[in-house]
Design an enzyme around this catalytic site. Structure first.
Site, mmCIF file in Angstrom:
data_model
loop_
_atom_site.group_PDB
_atom_site.id
_atom_site.type_symbol
_atom_site.label_atom_id
_atom_site.label_comp_id
_atom_site.label_asym_id
_atom_site.label_seq_id
_atom_site.Cartn_x
_atom_site.Cartn_y
_atom_site.Cartn_z
ATOM 1 N N GLU A 217 0.867 -1.140 -0.008
ATOM 2 C CA GLU A 217 -0.122 0.032 0.172
ATOM 3 C C GLU A 217 0.652 1.119 -0.024
ATOM 4 O O GLU A 217 0.956 2.483 1.333
ATOM 5 C CB GLU A 217 -1.344 0.126 1.559
ATOM 6 C CG GLU A 217 -2.426 -1.422 1.482
ATOM 7 C CD GLU A 217 -3.575 -1.133 2.324
ATOM 8 O OE1 GLU A 217 -3.838 -1.943 1.902
ATOM 9 O OE2 GLU A 217 -2.889 -0.773 2.952
ATOM 10 N N GLU A 335 -7.096 -6.937 -1.526
ATOM 11 C CA GLU A 335 -7.583 -6.954 -0.041
ATOM 12 C C GLU A 335 -8.799 -6.825 -0.216
ATOM 13 O O GLU A 335 -8.824 -5.998 -1.139
ATOM 14 C CB GLU A 335 -6.565 -6.484 0.814
ATOM 15 C CG GLU A 335 -4.874 -6.547 0.952
ATOM 16 C CD GLU A 335 -4.341 -5.647 2.484
ATOM 17 O OE1 GLU A 335 -4.990 -5.065 2.754
ATOM 18 O OE2 GLU A 335 -3.185 -5.725 2.505
#
Length: 452
Positions: A217, A335
């Protein structure tokens, strides 16, 4: 529990899981897999062709999961059974790709104690994770550092550089400072060239590993994707110079930047940016596939389930379209989850959310490909309460959710079979009296017949 005679894995049994209580769900998981197969993971590396993942030239689809904590737990030998349990239970329900951390920078139980200094015992824990994945025929997506300070990440790299006298001012210097980039490259080389002490296979030569991710991320406050773009180009080239067998992803959440202005309307808040650009960052030629993440309960607080589901569908469709038509690369929904910590949570709501996500993944995979699969956040085994984050799924304790996951695995595998063998019965190659693992199905314990 001893396993004798014939063991027939029948998918209909998973449809009954939702009718079972917790103990019966647990017993079912134990009964379905009494021991791991002695056969190694499928030969061949996962590759890409056009906008598809392929294995040995045939389409590869998957249903998978996240369990970021595996290396840390495996540091303690007495706790390693938990890693084995997760892989075993996951393989029962057809989960065949796992995303986990291959880093721990400074702090508690670090793999990288300081730049260029490593803890061999922690490395051996990672060796164990890779070897157990291989044993249970689960492919791995291994992430090489973190955007946030959890397990060190780029804040730790910047702190190391600052301690060495470098004029770094913020975590964003991680992407531009020559010293921090050198630290990161040294770490990448160490991991990729690691010789597994259990399997005897170097990580860069092990097909158990499906892909590397540069960073979990990534975000940056300097600009809308340009700084990260330069960093991805440099680090992507460096990874490929060491290991050109494995796929490489960035690890992005999927936020749109400035390269195509109208795409920013699809961000959780229209126009919201985090210093990444889904389009330009993933166009870097060394990057083999794109990823997106989504947590609508966290990203869209206060909005009801209907609005959150609508966001998920737009998010998926826009990224799938861009991956097909602009990037021309496969896409992973890497995710997603629904947290127990948000108001109004109940198991039915989570199951509904997963059903919607899985249905979208399946439909996009079926309707022209590009979507390779999804990785739910996240799977645990029993006795791991200290790691819970609100998104935890314990397969032996969540029968209705387990059933939904198993059904998705079944659908994705059937779809893969139909793509690989569109004109014949997927079981026509079975021979009476012997075990035969079909090339596109031998990754999933739930989809083949074992005759002992």
């Amino acid at each position: 529990m001893a396993c004798t005679g014939k063991i027939i894995f029948i998918w209909g049994s998973f449809l009954l899981i939702s009718l079972l209580n917790v103990n019966r769900a647990r017993n079912l998981l134990v009964a379905l897999v009494c021991k791991p197969s002695s056969n190694p993971i499928a030969s061949g590396f996962i590759q890409t062709k056009d906008t598809h993942f392929v294995l040995n030239g045939s389409p590869f689809l998957f249903n998978g999961f996240n369990s970021y904590w595996m290396m840390q737990v495996a540091v303690e030998p007495s706790e390693r059974y938990k890693i084995s349990n997760v892989f075993r239970e996951a393989s029962v329900v057809g989960l065949n790709v796992c995303r986990t951390w291959a880093f721990s920078d400074g702090g508690y139980q670090p793999l990288q104690i300081s730049p260029g200094v490593y803890d061999e015992l922690v490395f051996q824990a990672l060796d164990f994770v890779v070897s157990e994945a291989r044993k249970y025929r689960v492919r791995l997506v291994l992430t090489l550092t973190n955007n946030l300070q959890d397990y060190g990440g780029r804040p730790q790299y910047v702190q190391w550089a600052k301690s060495a006298g470098e004029p770094v001012n913020s975590d964003d210097d991680f992407y531009t400072n020559a010293v921090t980039k050198g630290y990161y490259k040294n770490y990448v080389e160490k991991v990729l060239t690691r010789l597994n002490t259990i399997t005897g296979i170097a990580y860069k030569d092990d097909p158990t590993i499906m892909a590397w991710e540069l960073i979990n991320e990534p975000r940056c406050q300097i600009d809308s994707g340009k700084t990260i773009n330069v960093w991805v180009q440099e680090m992507g080239s460096y990874v490929k110079s060491i290991d050109n067998k494995h796929l490489l992803g960035i690890g992005m959440e999927g936020f749109y930047g400035d390269s195509i202005q109208d795409r920013k309307q699809y961000n959780p808040i229209p126009g919201y940016q985090v210093g990444t650009d889904f389009i330009s960052n993933n166009l870097v030629k060394e990057i083999d596939f794109a990823t997106i993440h989504a947590y609508p309960d966290a990203w869209l607080p206060g909005q009801d389930d209907r609005l959150q589901i609508a966001f998920i569908q737009r998010w998926l469709t826009s990224h799938w379209t861009d991956s097909r038509t602009i990037l021309k690369k496969p896409l992973i929904f890497a995710e997603f989850g629904k947290s127990k910590t948000y108001p109004g949570f109940n198991i039915s709501a989570m199951d509904y959310f997963l059903n919607i996500v899985y249905t979208n993944i399946y439909n996009l995979s079926k309707n022209g490909g590009t979507m390779g699969g999804g990785l739910v956040w996240q799977i645990f085994t029993e006795g791991m309460e200290s790691y819970y984050d609100g998104y935890e799924i314990v397969l032996s304790q969540n029968p209705s959710t387990t059933s939904i996951i198993a059904q998705q695995s079944n659908k994705m595998t059937k779809l893969e079979h139909s793509l690989n063998n569109p004109h014949g019965d997927i079981f026509e190659k079975e021979k009476i009296g012997e075990y035969e693992s079909l090339e596109s199905s031998h990754r999933n314990y739930g989809f083949y017949k074992m005759i002992e």
